[in-house]
Write an enzyme that holds these catalytic residues in place. Structure first.
Site, PDB file in Angstrom:
ATOM      1  CD  GLN B  31      -0.920  -0.913   3.649  1.00 16.30           C
ATOM      2  OE1 GLN B  31      -2.111  -1.178   3.520  1.00 16.30           O
ATOM      3  NE2 GLN B  31      -0.278  -1.165   4.771  1.00 16.30           N
ATOM      4  CG  ASP B  86      -0.895   3.070  14.774  1.00 16.87           C
ATOM      5  OD1 ASP B  86      -0.940   2.857  16.003  1.00 16.87           O
ATOM      6  OD2 ASP B  86      -1.891   2.906  14.033  1.00 16.87           O
ATOM      7  N   GLY B 137      -1.011 -11.482   8.980  1.00 14.42           N
ATOM      8  CA  GLY B 137      -1.730 -11.811  10.217  1.00 14.42           C
ATOM      9  C   GLY B 137      -2.609 -13.039  10.090  1.00 14.42           C
ATOM     10  CG  ASP B 154      -5.082  -1.574  15.223  1.00 14.80           C
ATOM     11  OD1 ASP B 154      -5.789  -0.901  14.448  1.00 14.80           O
ATOM     12  OD2 ASP B 154      -4.147  -1.098  15.895  1.00 14.80           O
ATOM     13  N   PRO B 161      -4.966  -5.286   1.620  1.00 17.93           N
ATOM     14  CG  PRO B 161      -3.096  -4.432   2.736  1.00 17.93           C
ATOM     15  CD  PRO B 161      -4.026  -4.141   1.611  1.00 17.93           C
TER      16      PRO B 161
END
Lengths: 282, 282
Positions: B31, B86, B137, B154, B161
């Site tokens: 991305q 993040d 994940g 999250d 994705p």
């Protein structure tokens, strides 16, 4: 570039809504009232460039400013709405079978005119229990002889004609215009817009000094700045979070079924304030 | 015309944020990750043109996706975060003293890189309890040997994705990767954006079929579409609305004092769903 509505609420932060065409525009003695047809929100009313309501999202604001007060009062018969010219608040209030009379005091006839023309599903203006007066709400509330069970302050932002609706004197007049078990609700701006913090603090300080109980509650309003909107509920003793309120809500299944936002859990849950919001009015 | 970020979430409805300058832009294998300095929101991260977080509002999302799960579990020691590059979710999870180990599985190292460079207050990447893995994940959760007490999904929106994070198979793997008193939370999009309704319905139907308890809860996130964001809490039996949760929250005054959004009332109040939201997942 297609026609766009842009409202900036925080320096350069803002909301953009795609518009199809202008349906109504009139500069009244008080403000510029406009109605646009939009792509996905139905018709949209702005006043002096700020969103008031859209057909798609108006139910949130109108249900939340009305039913919290109406279910907090044990038996609301006489209701006063200050502002509310689009008619949506009166429509919700009039769903309560206890109501005998509603006075709606809107300073600007142009708002009612625009609503009648372009928001046919919002107002319930032909209801015989509704009395619409085109007067200054502050002057009106000073001179109330026959008190009200519920007063709803459905005004615009604390700039322009609605500025006085954020002053302590005004809430003193409201207190005096309420019956002994009276309940007041008011719109009190977005907790994400720092420029409104002084007005919010002023209103809640006044309510706290004047009323027995005063609390902030919140609603999700997608076309208002940042999508979070605060309202005040102040009473002479009735607790908006009591089990009596639960009983009243549960005894009105037909009314509740007609709603798209408000329900028992939402009533109680809306009084839960995030920490940063509590700090604004501490 | 000043530099602006514009995100349209509903045909032509969108958010505009004034930008000062571009700080970071990198097209990863997955991305486009960008960071801008803004006028009033601090630094802002976007992925493929959609807001992920700003320094000013990130506390809402990170507190709400973490603490609801962490206080619903009686004693969370091992936590898995899927996505969360993040670092803000891990930061909140690590505030719980019961936590011994956190695995954060982020597919895209570029997100972590951007966060470390431009969101120094968000991540807690040097915490020795935190283990960051750059993997897919979904593949990771299929092969968990040592189960987790809490899993937090999250991820970004159900395009690109993160698409697989909205599929039933994925939640089956999560269920299998949880301990017997395991708790899962996930971000599940905005109830005001109709194009996401099929994904929301799919996730909650899957959770309802797989888990003993599954509920939606809401947060006010000003830079996400329409300011209303939904999350899911699903468990193997622990009730997120039990009095045990109240006790756990009250026994952590120091942790609670560090928060800007989450508190006891917000925990319970956030599960109150407006009628139109209930209908999306019915």
């Amino acid at each position: 570039m297609p026609l766009q509505y842009n409202e900036y609420y925080n320096e350069q932060t803002g909301l953009t809504i795609g518009l199809k065409k202008l349906l109504f525009a009139k500069q009244s003695d008080y403000q510029l009232v406009e109605v646009y047809e939009t792509d996905t929100w139905g018709n949209l009313m702005t006043i002096d460039g700020m969103v008031m309501l859209s057909e798609r999202d108006e139910f949130v604001y109108h249900e939340m400013i009305s039913h919290v007060a109406m279910f907090t009062h044990p038996n609301p018969k006489r209701v006063l709405i200050i502002g509310g010219g689009d008619g949506g608040t009166a429509r919700e209030v009039l769903k309560h079978s206890s109501v005998e009379h509603v006075d709606m005091v809107e300073i600007d006839q142009t708002v009612v005119e625009a609503s009648k023309l372009h928001f046919p599903g919002v107002g319930d203006f032909d209801n015989p229990k509704l009395n619409v007066l085109y007067e200054d709400g502050i002057a009106f509330v000073k001179n109330v002889k026959d008190p009200y069970d519920v007063i709803i302050i459905d005004g615009s932002d604390p700039v322009g004609p609605a500025e006085g609706l954020f002053e302590k004197d005004f809430y003193q007049f409201c207190l005096d215009a309420l019956t002994d078990d009276g309940v007041l609700t008011a719109q009190t701006e977005s907790p994400w817009v720092e420029s409104y913090y002084p007005s919010m603090k002023k209103v809640f300080t006044a309510l706290d000094e004047l009323f027995e109980i005063s609390k902030m509650y919140l609603s999700y309003i997608p076309l208002y700045p940042a999508g979070m909107w605060s309202m005040a509920c102040a009473t002479k003793g009735e607790d908006p979070l009591s089990s009596e309120v639960t009983k009243r809500i549960r005894s009105n299944p037909e009314l509740l079924k007609s709603l798209n936002y408000y329900n028992e859990e939402v009533h109680f849950g809306s009084f839960a304030l995030p920490n940063f919001v509590k700090k604004i009015i501490e």
